[in-house]
Design an enzyme around this catalytic site. Structure first.
Site, PDB file in Angstrom:
ATOM      1  N   GLU A 115       0.844  -1.209   0.000  1.00  0.00           N
ATOM      2  CA  GLU A 115       0.000   0.000   0.000  1.00  0.00           C
ATOM      3  C   GLU A 115       0.876   1.256   0.000  1.00  0.00           C
ATOM      4  O   GLU A 115       0.578   2.242  -0.679  1.00  0.00           O
ATOM      5  CB  GLU A 115      -0.926  -0.016   1.221  1.00  0.00           C
ATOM      6  CG  GLU A 115      -1.950  -1.145   1.141  1.00  0.00           C
ATOM      7  CD  GLU A 115      -2.869  -1.181   2.350  1.00  0.00           C
ATOM      8  OE1 GLU A 115      -2.373  -1.416   3.472  1.00  0.00           O
ATOM      9  OE2 GLU A 115      -4.076  -0.965   2.178  1.00  0.00           O
ATOM     10  N   GLU A 135      -3.764 -10.291   3.667  1.00  0.00           N
ATOM     11  CA  GLU A 135      -4.776  -9.861   4.637  1.00  0.00           C
ATOM     12  C   GLU A 135      -5.825 -10.939   4.889  1.00  0.00           C
ATOM     13  O   GLU A 135      -6.253 -11.147   6.023  1.00  0.00           O
ATOM     14  CB  GLU A 135      -5.463  -8.564   4.153  1.00  0.00           C
ATOM     15  CG  GLU A 135      -4.663  -7.295   4.394  1.00  0.00           C
ATOM     16  CD  GLU A 135      -3.577  -7.031   3.348  1.00  0.00           C
ATOM     17  OE1 GLU A 135      -3.340  -7.907   2.491  1.00  0.00           O
ATOM     18  OE2 GLU A 135      -2.966  -5.955   3.399  1.00  0.00           O
TER      19      GLU A 135
HETATM   20  C1  1HE Z   1       6.357  -8.829  12.054  1.00  0.00           C
HETATM   21  C2  1HE Z   1       5.718  -8.650  10.813  1.00  0.00           C
HETATM   22  C3  1HE Z   1       4.512  -7.920  10.814  1.00  0.00           C
HETATM   23  C4  1HE Z   1       7.520  -9.788  10.488  1.00  0.00           C
HETATM   24  N1  1HE Z   1       4.048  -7.430  11.985  1.00  0.00           N
HETATM   25  N2  1HE Z   1       5.858  -8.356  13.196  1.00  0.00           N
HETATM   26  N3  1HE Z   1       2.010  -8.789   6.896  1.00  0.00           N
HETATM   27  C5  1HE Z   1       2.220 -10.116   6.818  1.00  0.00           C
HETATM   28  O1  1HE Z   1       1.339 -10.919   6.979  1.00  0.00           O
HETATM   29  C6  1HE Z   1       3.642 -10.543   6.561  1.00  0.00           C
HETATM   30  C7  1HE Z   1       4.210 -11.187   7.790  1.00  0.00           C
HETATM   31  N4  1HE Z   1       5.624 -11.429   7.667  1.00  0.00           N
HETATM   32  C8  1HE Z   1       6.159 -12.465   6.983  1.00  0.00           C
HETATM   33  O2  1HE Z   1       5.471 -13.217   6.303  1.00  0.00           O
HETATM   34  C9  1HE Z   1       7.628 -12.661   7.117  1.00  0.00           C
HETATM   35  O3  1HE Z   1       8.066 -11.989   8.272  1.00  0.00           O
HETATM   36  C10 1HE Z   1       8.450 -12.150   5.905  1.00  0.00           C
HETATM   37  C11 1HE Z   1       8.190 -13.068   4.681  1.00  0.00           C
HETATM   38  C12 1HE Z   1       8.135 -10.717   5.550  1.00  0.00           C
HETATM   39  C13 1HE Z   1       9.957 -12.210   6.264  1.00  0.00           C
HETATM   40  O4  1HE Z   1      10.293 -13.517   6.717  1.00  0.00           O
HETATM   41  P1  1HE Z   1      11.594 -13.752   7.625  1.00  0.00           P
HETATM   42  O5  1HE Z   1      11.764 -15.209   7.781  1.00  0.00           O
HETATM   43  O6  1HE Z   1      12.733 -12.969   7.052  1.00  0.00           O
HETATM   44  O7  1HE Z   1      11.278 -13.038   9.030  1.00  0.00           O
HETATM   45  P2  1HE Z   1      10.381 -13.590  10.268  1.00  0.00           P
HETATM   46  O8  1HE Z   1      11.198 -14.536  11.087  1.00  0.00           O
HETATM   47  O9  1HE Z   1       9.040 -14.038   9.811  1.00  0.00           O
HETATM   48  O10 1HE Z   1      10.157 -12.244  11.098  1.00  0.00           O
HETATM   49  C14 1HE Z   1      11.196 -11.603  11.812  1.00  0.00           C
HETATM   50  C15 1HE Z   1      10.546 -10.840  12.933  1.00  0.00           C
HETATM   51  O11 1HE Z   1       9.720  -9.810  12.372  1.00  0.00           O
HETATM   52  C16 1HE Z   1       9.625 -11.696  13.774  1.00  0.00           C
HETATM   53  O12 1HE Z   1       9.634 -11.192  15.078  1.00  0.00           O
HETATM   54  P3  1HE Z   1      10.528 -11.907  16.238  1.00  0.00           P
HETATM   55  O13 1HE Z   1      10.310 -11.058  17.452  1.00  0.00           O
HETATM   56  O14 1HE Z   1       9.995 -13.299  16.334  1.00  0.00           O
HETATM   57  O15 1HE Z   1      11.960 -11.873  15.730  1.00  0.00           O
HETATM   58  C17 1HE Z   1       8.260 -11.445  13.165  1.00  0.00           C
HETATM   59  O16 1HE Z   1       7.199 -11.664  14.077  1.00  0.00           O
HETATM   60  C18 1HE Z   1       8.397  -9.964  12.837  1.00  0.00           C
HETATM   61  N5  1HE Z   1       7.465  -9.556  11.806  1.00  0.00           N
HETATM   62  N6  1HE Z   1       6.459  -9.250   9.858  1.00  0.00           N
HETATM   63  C19 1HE Z   1       4.723  -7.670  13.131  1.00  0.00           C
HETATM   64  N7  1HE Z   1       3.845  -7.659   9.693  1.00  0.00           N
HETATM   65  C20 1HE Z   1      -3.005  -0.902   7.082  1.00  0.00           C
HETATM   66  S1  1HE Z   1      -3.663  -2.444   6.816  1.00  0.00           S
HETATM   67  C21 1HE Z   1      -2.384  -3.416   6.150  1.00  0.00           C
HETATM   68  C22 1HE Z   1      -2.629  -4.847   6.473  1.00  0.00           C
HETATM   69  C23 1HE Z   1      -1.392  -5.669   6.318  1.00  0.00           C
HETATM   70  O17 1HE Z   1      -0.311  -5.167   6.141  1.00  0.00           O
HETATM   71  S2  1HE Z   1      -1.619  -7.357   6.410  1.00  0.00           S
HETATM   72  C24 1HE Z   1      -0.072  -8.020   6.031  1.00  0.00           C
HETATM   73  C25 1HE Z   1       0.778  -8.181   7.248  1.00  0.00           C
END
Ligand code: 1HE
Length: 264
Positions: A115, A135
């Site tokens: 976005e 989402e």
């Molecule tokens: C997060 C977020 C997040 C990572 N909010 N903490 N977005 C998503 O659904 C995408 C979610 N993220 C992923 O699928 C993956 O993190 C990635 C593919 C982007 C990257 O993977 P990777 O293996 O490099 O990283 P990871 O181990 O998944 O994440 C590292 C840390 O970042 C981990 O936290 P930690 O404390 O365990 O180290 C994750 O929890 C954190 N993290 N992404 C919070 N999004 C205005 S409305 C918009 C609506 C949306 O955007 S929906 C889509 C949300």
């Protein structure tokens, strides 16, 4: 002049006429929290005051993993609405501000990250970039302007497919459906975005303002209304002193010719 502002979430640097805005929460894959949105608002305001174009990129391995889901889990409905409306305000300042924004995309360009990218005017993707709207999988809906901007950029059918099926598009697929205008090698997006930003920065300010602000609005008008408005904007920009000087420069052979593609 170089400066780092609000470096907890966002880095800011002025390189000549181009502001470089770096999303800087790599440990959380640049997931955008409420405080992060405010940091973006601050640097956007600053860029508008001193730059003629801006580049937005992500620190770490990803552009942006979207909304901070950890923060979102705890919100009440009204807090969610207010949060979404704030994203709209800030991203609208990018989309319909006074300077062009080029996004340099790598890794995840996901959810709210897409976005944000869709609110910029040109998107440059590295081959390692991927686009998704998970989402539906998270039980939520787009809230950062995606239903308007992403749908306009790529079309409702494509967006529906991405949201319903969780489809992840690679950089080349993203380029084919307008999510990126350029695909470059890994590590090259920021430099390419800078070159494009410098080119845009060298345009007449009024032309850039009209391109950013009038073009998308005209798309939302009826055909005859759009043509009518175009005439006024066209005449207004063409009669500015800067336009007169630029037109004269061309006629007097002082302006650079177009970079015509080589056909060999
Ligand atoms: C997060 C977020 C997040 C990572 N909010 N903490 N977005 C998503 O659904 C995408 C979610 N993220 C992923 O699928 C993956 O993190 C990635 C593919 C982007 C990257 O993977 P990777 O293996 O490099 O990283 P990871 O181990 O998944 O994440 C590292 C840390 O970042 C981990 O936290 P930690 O404390 O365990 O180290 C994750 O929890 C954190 N993290 N992404 C919070 N999004 C205005 S409305 C918009 C609506 C949306 O955007 S929906 C889509 C949300």
């Amino acid at each position: 002049m170089t400066a780092i502002a609000n470096a907890d979430y966002v880095t800011y640097e002025l390189r000549g006429p181009v502001a470089h805005i770096g999303l800087n929460r790599p440990a959380k894959r640049n997931a955008i929290s409420d405080a992060f949105v405010e940091a973006i608002a601050d640097v956007v305001k600053r860029a508008e005051s001193e730059a003629r174009a801006a580049v937005i990129y992500g620190h770490g391995d990803h552009f942006c993993a979207g909304l901070d889901l950890a923060e979102h889990v705890k919100k009440t409905p009204i807090e969610g609405v207010r949060g979404s409306r704030r994203w709209h305000e800030v991203f609208s300042k990018i989309e319909h501000g006074t300077i062009p924004y080029i996004s340099a995309l790598h890794g995840a360009v996901v959810g709210g990250g897409l976005e944000l990218a869709a609110s910029t005017h040109i998107r440059v993707a590295e081959r390692n970039a991927f686009f998704a709207l998970p989402e539906g999988q998270r039980g939520i809906f787009v809230g950062g302007g995606g239903s308007v901007r992403v749908a306009r950029v790529t079309g409702t059918a494509r967006m529906m497919d991405m949201m319903l099926t969780g489809r992840v598009l690679c950089a080349e697929e993203g380029e084919r459906c307008n999510l990126a205008q350029y695909v470059v090698e890994d590590g090259a997006a920021r430099d390419k975005a800078h070159v494009l930003a410098e080119a845009a920065a060298s345009n007449a300010e009024l032309s850039n303002y009209a391109i950013i602000n009038a073009l998308p609005r005209i798309q939302d008008m009826a055909k005859e209304d759009g043509l009518f408005v175009e005439s006024f904007i066209s005449s207004f920009t063409a009669t500015s002193p800067e336009a007169e000087e630029r037109l004269r420069a061309f006629l007097e052979k002082r302006a650079a010719r177009l970079n015509v593609p080589d056909r060999d």
